[in-house]
Design a protein around this motif. Structure first.
Motif, mmCIF file in Angstrom:
data_model
loop_
_atom_site.group_PDB
_atom_site.id
_atom_site.type_symbol
_atom_site.label_atom_id
_atom_site.label_comp_id
_atom_site.label_asym_id
_atom_site.label_seq_id
_atom_site.Cartn_x
_atom_site.Cartn_y
_atom_site.Cartn_z
ATOM 1 N N ARG A 61 1.047 -1.386 0.183
ATOM 2 C CA ARG A 61 0.039 -0.088 -0.128
ATOM 3 C C ARG A 61 0.880 1.449 0.024
ATOM 4 O O ARG A 61 1.803 1.444 0.861
ATOM 5 C CB ARG A 61 -1.104 0.050 1.284
ATOM 6 N N PRO A 62 0.558 2.148 -0.651
ATOM 7 C CA PRO A 62 1.149 3.461 -0.778
ATOM 8 C C PRO A 62 0.837 4.234 0.617
ATOM 9 O O PRO A 62 -0.418 3.956 1.248
ATOM 10 C CB PRO A 62 0.622 4.296 -1.970
ATOM 11 N N CYS A 63 1.192 5.429 0.777
ATOM 12 C CA CYS A 63 0.961 6.271 2.046
ATOM 13 C C CYS A 63 -0.496 7.254 1.399
ATOM 14 O O CYS A 63 -0.023 7.886 0.563
ATOM 15 C CB CYS A 63 1.959 7.056 2.452
ATOM 16 N N ARG A 64 -1.555 7.333 2.059
ATOM 17 C CA ARG A 64 -2.569 8.023 1.894
ATOM 18 C C ARG A 64 -3.074 8.968 3.048
ATOM 19 O O ARG A 64 -3.283 8.059 4.142
ATOM 20 C CB ARG A 64 -3.619 7.312 1.140
ATOM 21 N N ARG A 65 -3.753 10.000 2.901
ATOM 22 C CA ARG A 65 -3.943 10.538 4.282
ATOM 23 C C ARG A 65 -5.617 10.223 4.744
ATOM 24 O O ARG A 65 -6.271 10.785 5.343
ATOM 25 C CB ARG A 65 -3.831 12.092 3.867
ATOM 26 N N LYS A 66 -6.097 9.190 4.114
ATOM 27 C CA LYS A 66 -7.487 8.857 4.166
ATOM 28 C C LYS A 66 -7.309 7.214 4.556
ATOM 29 O O LYS A 66 -6.639 6.723 4.157
ATOM 30 C CB LYS A 66 -8.342 9.142 3.315
ATOM 31 N N ARG A 67 -8.402 6.750 5.179
ATOM 32 C CA ARG A 67 -8.381 5.509 5.701
ATOM 33 C C ARG A 67 -8.954 4.920 4.512
ATOM 34 O O ARG A 67 -9.513 5.355 3.726
ATOM 35 C CB ARG A 67 -9.159 5.396 6.922
ATOM 36 N N GLY A 68 -8.470 3.361 4.547
ATOM 37 C CA GLY A 68 -9.027 2.486 3.472
ATOM 38 C C GLY A 68 -8.823 0.913 3.738
ATOM 39 O O GLY A 68 -8.420 0.697 4.895
ATOM 40 N N PRO A 69 -9.183 0.249 2.724
ATOM 41 C CA PRO A 69 -9.182 -1.287 2.967
ATOM 42 C C PRO A 69 -7.851 -1.813 3.212
ATOM 43 O O PRO A 69 -7.688 -3.050 3.550
ATOM 44 C CB PRO A 69 -9.749 -1.874 2.081
ATOM 45 N N ALA A 70 -6.667 -0.866 2.835
ATOM 46 C CA ALA A 70 -5.417 -1.537 2.995
ATOM 47 C C ALA A 70 -4.758 -1.869 4.290
ATOM 48 O O ALA A 70 -3.592 -2.386 4.643
ATOM 49 C CB ALA A 70 -4.097 -0.618 2.049
ATOM 50 N N TRP A 71 -5.298 -1.531 5.473
ATOM 51 C CA TRP A 71 -5.127 -1.490 6.697
ATOM 52 C C TRP A 71 -6.237 -1.713 7.746
ATOM 53 O O TRP A 71 -7.246 -1.080 7.379
ATOM 54 C CB TRP A 71 -4.078 -0.688 7.288
ATOM 55 N N VAL A 72 -6.166 -2.562 8.448
ATOM 56 C CA VAL A 72 -7.298 -2.782 9.315
ATOM 57 C C VAL A 72 -6.817 -3.328 10.889
ATOM 58 O O VAL A 72 -5.729 -3.705 11.017
ATOM 59 C CB VAL A 72 -7.994 -4.356 8.991
ATOM 60 N N LYS A 73 -7.696 -2.869 11.778
ATOM 61 C CA LYS A 73 -7.253 -3.020 13.246
ATOM 62 C C LYS A 73 -7.976 -4.359 13.617
ATOM 63 O O LYS A 73 -9.220 -4.544 13.300
ATOM 64 C CB LYS A 73 -7.846 -1.828 13.984
ATOM 65 N N VAL A 74 -7.403 -5.114 14.442
ATOM 66 C CA VAL A 74 -8.214 -6.158 15.034
ATOM 67 C C VAL A 74 -7.735 -6.087 16.608
ATOM 68 O O VAL A 74 -6.665 -6.060 17.062
ATOM 69 C CB VAL A 74 -7.186 -7.459 14.698
ATOM 70 N N LYS A 75 -8.966 -5.578 17.147
ATOM 71 C CA LYS A 75 -9.075 -5.524 18.612
ATOM 72 C C LYS A 75 -10.260 -6.351 19.227
ATOM 73 O O LYS A 75 -10.978 -7.225 18.531
ATOM 74 C CB LYS A 75 -9.360 -4.145 18.869
ATOM 75 N N LEU A 76 -10.291 -6.436 20.496
ATOM 76 C CA LEU A 76 -11.297 -7.315 21.293
ATOM 77 C C LEU A 76 -12.620 -6.844 20.872
ATOM 78 O O LEU A 76 -13.601 -7.737 20.732
ATOM 79 C CB LEU A 76 -11.100 -7.109 22.739
#
Length: 205
Positions: A177-192
């Motif tokens: 993924r390139p660096c973009r200033r907006k959220r997208g599907p290229a990174w996802v958080k996994v939390k409880l």
């Protein structure tokens, strides 16, 4: 590319309008009280040879509560705290454009090279900041380690290890993924609080 998610405050390092590099919150507030972190980031920039924008999560005493207390009020009593977990780097020229096409795995490799260069060069590692009576904690700045996940079971095993030591969760990143200033599907958080959407498909499989 899987990274541990640290439970602290997002910290951005770049120069302010006065030309002085600082740590800033996502909301543009200066994060004072972490001078040794700022100094070590300056050493990384010296190695790079160009002004840097650095992105990470700063944590005080291993908890979000302690981090919040320190930067909101504790630092006014004086002192220096915080450990910065770095996960991305750009040049300052790239950052204002909000658009860098270099993939994440290249940026992360550069970050690791800069940190290693500071650590392994005695002239830099012994460069004490002005006013310091002793050397800075060499662990005050760390590059977030990463692993590779290929299946949902890999993600399950990794996040369980993080939770077992009191961690918050994981970040799943597309290494291309390139660096973009907006959220997208290229990174996802996994939390409880969002684990159910990961765990249910795994059980069904």
């Amino acid at each position: 590319m899987v990274e541990r998610k640290w439970d602290g405050w997002r910290a951005l390092r770049f120069r302010g309008l006065d030309g002085k590099p600082r740590l800033w919150s996502r909301n543009g507030q200066p994060l004072n009280g972490a001078d040794q972190v700022v100094h070590q980031l300056g050493l990384m920039q010296r190695v790079a040879g160009v002004p840097l924008f650095l992105h990470g999560e700063i944590v005080v005493d291993a908890t979000l509560y302690a981090t919040k207390r320190w930067f909101e009020s504790g630092r006014r009593r004086g002192g220096d705290k915080g450990r910065l977990h770095l996960f991305d780097v750009l040049t300052e020229e790239e950052w204002p454009a909000g658009d860098c096409n270099r993939p994440l795995h290249e940026r992360k490799a550069w970050l690791q090279e800069l940190a290693a260069a500071v650590r392994d060069d005695p002239a830099l590692s012994w460069d004490w900041r002005p006013g310091s009576r002793s050397g800075d904690d060499p662990t005050a700045v760390q590059v977030v380690e990463d692993e590779w996940a290929f299946t949902e079971s890999d993600v399950h095993d990794m996040v369980q290890r993080v939770w077992a030591v009191g961690g918050e969760g994981l970040m799943l990143n597309d290494p291309e993924r390139p660096c973009r200033r907006k959220r997208g599907p290229a990174w996802v958080k996994v939390k409880l609080d969002n684990w159910s959407k990961w765990e249910s498909p795994r059980r069904a499989a």
